[in-house]
Design a protein around this motif. Structure first.
Motif, PDB file in Angstrom:
ATOM      1  N   ALA A  46       0.846  -1.190   0.000  1.00 47.79           N
ATOM      2  CA  ALA A  46       0.000   0.000   0.000  1.00 47.79           C
ATOM      3  C   ALA A  46       0.886   1.247   0.000  1.00 47.79           C
ATOM      4  O   ALA A  46       1.874   1.310   0.737  1.00 47.79           O
ATOM      5  N   PRO A  47       0.557   2.232  -0.821  1.00 48.05           N
ATOM      6  CA  PRO A  47       1.380   3.451  -0.896  1.00 48.05           C
ATOM      7  C   PRO A  47       1.558   4.140   0.457  1.00 48.05           C
ATOM      8  O   PRO A  47       2.627   4.683   0.735  1.00 48.05           O
ATOM      9  N   ALA A  48       0.542   4.091   1.305  1.00 46.54           N
ATOM     10  CA  ALA A  48       0.641   4.754   2.604  1.00 46.54           C
ATOM     11  C   ALA A  48       1.694   4.123   3.510  1.00 46.54           C
ATOM     12  O   ALA A  48       2.222   4.771   4.411  1.00 46.54           O
ATOM     13  N   LEU A  49       2.005   2.849   3.275  1.00 52.24           N
ATOM     14  CA  LEU A  49       2.983   2.155   4.124  1.00 52.24           C
ATOM     15  C   LEU A  49       4.375   2.086   3.501  1.00 52.24           C
ATOM     16  O   LEU A  49       5.271   1.469   4.071  1.00 52.24           O
ATOM     17  N   GLU A  50       4.551   2.714   2.354  1.00 57.44           N
ATOM     18  CA  GLU A  50       5.849   2.655   1.686  1.00 57.44           C
ATOM     19  C   GLU A  50       7.008   3.078   2.586  1.00 57.44           C
ATOM     20  O   GLU A  50       8.033   2.389   2.632  1.00 57.44           O
ATOM     21  N   PRO A  51       6.888   4.187   3.345  1.00 55.93           N
ATOM     22  CA  PRO A  51       8.007   4.569   4.216  1.00 55.93           C
ATOM     23  C   PRO A  51       8.293   3.560   5.333  1.00 55.93           C
ATOM     24  O   PRO A  51       9.383   3.564   5.900  1.00 55.93           O
ATOM     25  N   ALA A  52       7.334   2.706   5.635  1.00 53.28           N
ATOM     26  CA  ALA A  52       7.494   1.773   6.754  1.00 53.28           C
ATOM     27  C   ALA A  52       7.877   0.372   6.309  1.00 53.28           C
ATOM     28  O   ALA A  52       8.040  -0.512   7.147  1.00 53.28           O
TER      29      ALA A  52
END
Length: 92
Positions: A46-52
């Motif tokens: 998911a794009p929202a979790l990319e940094p994680a």
């Protein structure tokens, strides 16, 4: 095989999830911790979790066993009980 760091053992292991959720996913809640730790590709990508992504991978490699809401609630209860019995207060 990677070894776990030697801090936050026992009842304090839930603090790993607190840091993950606060610092990498920007939430103060553990409500979705089992979901993001599930390893499901649809969630991980998911794009929202990319940094994680790397942090999530590393947490799964540490083999923490909090993969259901019940296990997270149990870990929180152990944490609270441990610090209540020892008269210690820390922020998780």
């Amino acid at each position: 095989m990677r070894t776990k760091p030697n801090f936050w053992k026992g009842a304090d292991r839930i603090c790993w999830y607190c840091v993950l959720m606060k610092e990498f996913i920007n939430t103060d809640s553990l409500e979705y911790a089992p979901l993001v730790m599930s390893g499901m590709a649809s969630i991980l990508n998911a794009p929202a979790l990319e940094p994680a992504r790397q942090a999530l991978f590393n947490m799964r490699q540490m083999s923490l066993t909090f993969v259901t809401q019940q296990s997270v609630k149990h870990a929180i209860a152990l944490y609270n009980n441990h610090h209540y019995c020892n008269h210690t207060i820390t922020d998780c």
